[in-house]
Design an enzyme around this catalytic site. Sequence first.
Site, PDB file in Angstrom:
ATOM      1  N   GLY A   9       0.830  -1.201   0.000  1.00  0.00           N
ATOM      2  CA  GLY A   9       0.000   0.000   0.000  1.00  0.00           C
ATOM      3  C   GLY A   9       0.860   1.245   0.000  1.00  0.00           C
ATOM      4  O   GLY A   9       1.525   1.546   0.996  1.00  0.00           O
ATOM      5  N   LEU A  10       0.853   1.967  -1.107  1.00  0.00           N
ATOM      6  CA  LEU A  10       1.693   3.154  -1.232  1.00  0.00           C
ATOM      7  C   LEU A  10       0.881   4.425  -1.423  1.00  0.00           C
ATOM      8  O   LEU A  10       1.292   5.353  -2.120  1.00  0.00           O
ATOM      9  CB  LEU A  10       2.677   2.971  -2.396  1.00  0.00           C
ATOM     10  CG  LEU A  10       3.755   1.914  -2.179  1.00  0.00           C
ATOM     11  CD1 LEU A  10       4.586   1.727  -3.440  1.00  0.00           C
ATOM     12  CD2 LEU A  10       4.662   2.289  -0.993  1.00  0.00           C
ATOM     13  N   ARG A  74      -7.005  -0.167   2.901  1.00  0.00           N
ATOM     14  CA  ARG A  74      -8.344   0.089   3.438  1.00  0.00           C
ATOM     15  C   ARG A  74      -8.795  -1.063   4.315  1.00  0.00           C
ATOM     16  O   ARG A  74      -8.613  -2.234   3.975  1.00  0.00           O
ATOM     17  CB  ARG A  74      -9.332   0.321   2.286  1.00  0.00           C
ATOM     18  CG  ARG A  74     -10.711   0.793   2.727  1.00  0.00           C
ATOM     19  CD  ARG A  74     -11.437   1.437   1.548  1.00  0.00           C
ATOM     20  NE  ARG A  74     -11.441   0.551   0.378  1.00  0.00           N
ATOM     21  CZ  ARG A  74     -12.378  -0.370   0.160  1.00  0.00           C
ATOM     22  NH1 ARG A  74     -13.365  -0.544   1.017  1.00  0.00           N
ATOM     23  NH2 ARG A  74     -12.339  -1.107  -0.939  1.00  0.00           N
ATOM     24  N   SER A 127      -1.589   6.716  14.328  1.00  0.00           N
ATOM     25  CA  SER A 127      -2.253   8.017  14.365  1.00  0.00           C
ATOM     26  C   SER A 127      -1.264   9.143  14.102  1.00  0.00           C
ATOM     27  O   SER A 127      -0.104   9.071  14.496  1.00  0.00           O
ATOM     28  CB  SER A 127      -2.922   8.233  15.728  1.00  0.00           C
ATOM     29  OG  SER A 127      -3.536   9.510  15.768  1.00  0.00           O
ATOM     30  N   GLY A 128      -1.762  10.171  13.451  1.00  0.00           N
ATOM     31  CA  GLY A 128      -0.931  11.338  13.171  1.00  0.00           C
ATOM     32  C   GLY A 128      -1.082  11.843  11.754  1.00  0.00           C
ATOM     33  O   GLY A 128      -0.498  12.857  11.374  1.00  0.00           O
ATOM     34  N   GLY A 129      -1.887  11.116  10.961  1.00  0.00           N
ATOM     35  CA  GLY A 129      -2.093  11.549   9.589  1.00  0.00           C
ATOM     36  C   GLY A 129      -0.843  11.430   8.755  1.00  0.00           C
ATOM     37  O   GLY A 129       0.141  10.790   9.146  1.00  0.00           O
ATOM     38  N   LYS A 181      -6.694   2.081  19.650  1.00  0.00           N
ATOM     39  CA  LYS A 181      -6.743   3.078  18.570  1.00  0.00           C
ATOM     40  C   LYS A 181      -8.186   3.521  18.313  1.00  0.00           C
ATOM     41  O   LYS A 181      -8.450   4.686  18.043  1.00  0.00           O
ATOM     42  CB  LYS A 181      -6.149   2.477  17.289  1.00  0.00           C
ATOM     43  CG  LYS A 181      -6.246   3.396  16.042  1.00  0.00           C
ATOM     44  CD  LYS A 181      -5.602   4.752  16.281  1.00  0.00           C
ATOM     45  CE  LYS A 181      -5.297   5.497  14.988  1.00  0.00           C
ATOM     46  NZ  LYS A 181      -6.459   5.759  14.139  1.00  0.00           N
ATOM     47  N   HIS A 184      -9.015   5.943  20.969  1.00  0.00           N
ATOM     48  CA  HIS A 184      -8.310   7.178  20.593  1.00  0.00           C
ATOM     49  C   HIS A 184      -9.133   7.974  19.598  1.00  0.00           C
ATOM     50  O   HIS A 184      -9.334   9.188  19.756  1.00  0.00           O
ATOM     51  CB  HIS A 184      -6.942   6.827  19.992  1.00  0.00           C
ATOM     52  CG  HIS A 184      -6.284   7.934  19.229  1.00  0.00           C
ATOM     53  ND1 HIS A 184      -6.690   8.309  17.963  1.00  0.00           N
ATOM     54  CD2 HIS A 184      -5.250   8.757  19.553  1.00  0.00           C
ATOM     55  CE1 HIS A 184      -5.943   9.308  17.538  1.00  0.00           C
ATOM     56  NE2 HIS A 184      -5.061   9.598  18.476  1.00  0.00           N
ATOM     57  N   ASN A 185      -9.638   7.310  18.571  1.00  0.00           N
ATOM     58  CA  ASN A 185     -10.410   8.006  17.554  1.00  0.00           C
ATOM     59  C   ASN A 185     -11.730   8.530  18.111  1.00  0.00           C
ATOM     60  O   ASN A 185     -12.196   9.600  17.724  1.00  0.00           O
ATOM     61  CB  ASN A 185     -10.671   7.081  16.363  1.00  0.00           C
ATOM     62  CG  ASN A 185      -9.442   6.905  15.488  1.00  0.00           C
ATOM     63  OD1 ASN A 185      -8.320   7.096  15.941  1.00  0.00           O
ATOM     64  ND2 ASN A 185      -9.637   6.529  14.244  1.00  0.00           N
ATOM     65  N   GLU A 188     -10.978  11.558  19.910  1.00  0.00           N
ATOM     66  CA  GLU A 188     -10.722  12.576  18.884  1.00  0.00           C
ATOM     67  C   GLU A 188     -12.034  13.204  18.415  1.00  0.00           C
ATOM     68  O   GLU A 188     -12.141  14.431  18.273  1.00  0.00           O
ATOM     69  CB  GLU A 188      -9.989  11.929  17.705  1.00  0.00           C
ATOM     70  CG  GLU A 188      -9.662  12.834  16.546  1.00  0.00           C
ATOM     71  CD  GLU A 188      -9.016  12.049  15.407  1.00  0.00           C
ATOM     72  OE1 GLU A 188      -9.516  12.171  14.269  1.00  0.00           O
ATOM     73  OE2 GLU A 188      -8.047  11.312  15.658  1.00  0.00           O
ATOM     74  N   TYR A 189     -13.062  12.377  18.194  1.00  0.00           N
ATOM     75  CA  TYR A 189     -14.387  12.897  17.835  1.00  0.00           C
ATOM     76  C   TYR A 189     -14.865  13.878  18.907  1.00  0.00           C
ATOM     77  O   TYR A 189     -15.388  14.955  18.608  1.00  0.00           O
ATOM     78  CB  TYR A 189     -15.398  11.752  17.743  1.00  0.00           C
ATOM     79  CG  TYR A 189     -15.503  11.035  16.427  1.00  0.00           C
ATOM     80  CD1 TYR A 189     -16.722  10.940  15.757  1.00  0.00           C
ATOM     81  CD2 TYR A 189     -14.404  10.407  15.849  1.00  0.00           C
ATOM     82  CE1 TYR A 189     -16.850  10.250  14.565  1.00  0.00           C
ATOM     83  CE2 TYR A 189     -14.510   9.719  14.655  1.00  0.00           C
ATOM     84  CZ  TYR A 189     -15.739   9.643  14.018  1.00  0.00           C
ATOM     85  OH  TYR A 189     -15.844   8.954  12.830  1.00  0.00           O
ATOM     86  N   ARG A 285     -22.238  14.747  14.155  1.00  0.00           N
ATOM     87  CA  ARG A 285     -21.809  14.641  12.753  1.00  0.00           C
ATOM     88  C   ARG A 285     -22.964  14.126  11.890  1.00  0.00           C
ATOM     89  O   ARG A 285     -23.164  14.595  10.759  1.00  0.00           O
ATOM     90  CB  ARG A 285     -20.601  13.700  12.638  1.00  0.00           C
ATOM     91  CG  ARG A 285     -19.357  14.238  13.292  1.00  0.00           C
ATOM     92  CD  ARG A 285     -18.116  13.485  12.827  1.00  0.00           C
ATOM     93  NE  ARG A 285     -16.933  13.859  13.587  1.00  0.00           N
ATOM     94  CZ  ARG A 285     -15.692  13.527  13.274  1.00  0.00           C
ATOM     95  NH1 ARG A 285     -15.479  12.776  12.193  1.00  0.00           N
ATOM     96  NH2 ARG A 285     -14.669  13.897  14.012  1.00  0.00           N
ATOM     97  N   ARG A 443     -39.853  -1.773  35.971  1.00  0.00           N
ATOM     98  CA  ARG A 443     -39.496  -3.010  35.268  1.00  0.00           C
ATOM     99  C   ARG A 443     -40.083  -4.239  35.975  1.00  0.00           C
ATOM    100  O   ARG A 443     -40.535  -5.182  35.340  1.00  0.00           O
ATOM    101  CB  ARG A 443     -37.971  -3.147  35.170  1.00  0.00           C
ATOM    102  CG  ARG A 443     -37.293  -2.089  34.310  1.00  0.00           C
ATOM    103  CD  ARG A 443     -35.801  -2.343  34.172  1.00  0.00           C
ATOM    104  NE  ARG A 443     -35.557  -3.471  33.288  1.00  0.00           N
ATOM    105  CZ  ARG A 443     -34.834  -4.531  33.608  1.00  0.00           C
ATOM    106  NH1 ARG A 443     -34.302  -4.633  34.815  1.00  0.00           N
ATOM    107  NH2 ARG A 443     -34.656  -5.511  32.738  1.00  0.00           N
TER     108      ARG A 443
END
Length: 480
Positions: A9-10, A74, A127-129, A181, A184-185, A188-189, A285, A443
Site C-alpha cells: 500500500g503506497l 483500506r 495516528s498522526g495523519g 486506537k 483514541h479516535n 478525537e471525535y 456529525r 421493570r
Amino acid sequence: MLADIGMIGLAVMGSNLVKNMLGKGYSVAVYNREREMTEHFMEQNRGEKVVAAYSYAELVKNVARPRKIMMMIRAGKPVDEVIGALIPLLDEGDILIDGGNSHFPDTMRRTALLESKGFRYIGTGVSGGEEGALKGPSMMPGGSPSAWEEVKPILQSICAHVDGNPCCEWVGENGAGHFVKMVHNGIEYGDMQLICESYQLMRDLIGLSAGEMSEIFKAWNKTELDSYLIEITGRILGAKDADGKPLVEKILDTAGQKGTGKWTGIASMEEGVPLTLICEAVHARCLSSMKAERVRAASVYPHKKPSFKGDKKAFIEDIRKALYCAKIVSYAQGYTLMRAAAKTYGWNLNYGGIALMWRGGCIIRSRFLGKIKEAFESNPGLENLLLDPYFKQTIERGVESWRGVVATAVLNGIPVPAMSSALEYFDGYTTENLPANLLQAQRDYFGAHTYERTDAPRGQFFHTNWTGEGGDTASTAYEV
C-alpha cells in the site's frame, strides 16, 4: 539485498511510513496493487534502500526472514483478501502487520487465524495523519506477543518521541492495539466536537470574527489546553480564501466520518459503559449531514438572534474552562471503556503507558495527557480520572463556569450536545441516589424483572406482586 520489512500500500500513509523507515536506515520492499504507483514511488526515491515488487510472491521473496510485512490498506474485506493471498507464500514465524483502522474484532479473528497456521500477526493503530507517518506517528501495536520483539526496533525508531520516550509500546494480545486506537479516535471525535461548540458559542452568541477567534485559540494553546487540535484550530480560523475572507466561513457545515467513532459507541453499549460525550459527538456529525432538512426545519422554527449582554472577556474564559472540564470527562469515559474491555478480553493494559503513546505524533496529542500518565502512575487501579486529585481540583475550579456556559447556550438555542452531555455525566456520576429505584420498580411491575433492596445484601433479588394478579414468580434477575 533482502529488505528489513515489506510494505503493501503506497497511498499517502504507506508511502510516508516507508520514507520514514528509509530515513531511519531500514531497507524496505514495496508493493502496490496499481503498478504505476510503485513505479512512481521508485522514481521519487532513487538511491534509497528500497526494492520494488510487482507481485505478492516477489514481495515475500525480497524480505528477510522472519518476514515482517506491513499492510497500509483500506480496512475490511481488502485486508482479508491480502492475507488470503499471502498465507500460501509465508514461512513459519513470519509476521503480518495491519496498520489500518481495522475493527478490533477483525484483528482478533485474524490473529487467531494466522497463529493457527504458524504465523504471527500484529494489528497496530497508527495516528498522526500523513505528517505523522512521515515525521513520527503514535503507534499502538497488539496481536501475537512473540512478534513484538521482532518489530519493536523498527516501530519504535519511526514513531514520535516525547522526552526521549517512544510513542509506541506493546498494548496487548489479539485486538488490544486496534481497540485502543478505536478509543483514541472516539476521543478525537469528542475533542473536535467540543472545540466546534466553543467556536459556535463565540461566533453566534458573542459575535466574534474568525480572526478574533483565531487569536483566542492561539492564546488557549498556551494554557492547559495546549494540544494539536487547539493549535490547528487557531490556524484554520486565521486562514483566508483568495478574496481575503475567512476560508472557514465558506466551508459547508456537513461533517464526514469513517466509522471509528461509531464503533467506539457500539463497544460502550456492549460493555455497559456510559460514553455519552463521544456518542453525542458522533450524533452531531450525523445531524450535520442532514443539511437540506436542517435548512427546511430552520425556516419552520426560526431562531431568535442571540443577544449577549454580559462581559465578553469573562465569558470567553468561562468557555475555556467548560471546554477543559468536558475534555476531562471525555477521557475519563474513554479510559473507563478500555478498563471494561480489558476485563472482558483478558488484556493487561498499561493505562499510563497509553497516555504516553498519545502524547506525541497523534491527533489528540496534548499537554493534558501527561497529567493522565501521572494519575495512573500514582494510582494504577484508578477507577475513573474524575477521582484523581489533579482532575478533581480542575473540575472544582471550572464547574461553575461549565454550568454557566451550558445554561447560557440552552437559553439562547445554541446546541452544545457534547459539552452538556459531559456535564450530565459528571452530575450523574457524582450523585449518590439516582432515580433508578423507580425505574427498576417499573421493570418489576410490568415484567417481573426483580429488584435489589437497600435493606438487604447486594445480589439478593426481590419481586413484588404489584397488582395482586401477576403472581409471585419473577422473570429473571436483571443485569447490572
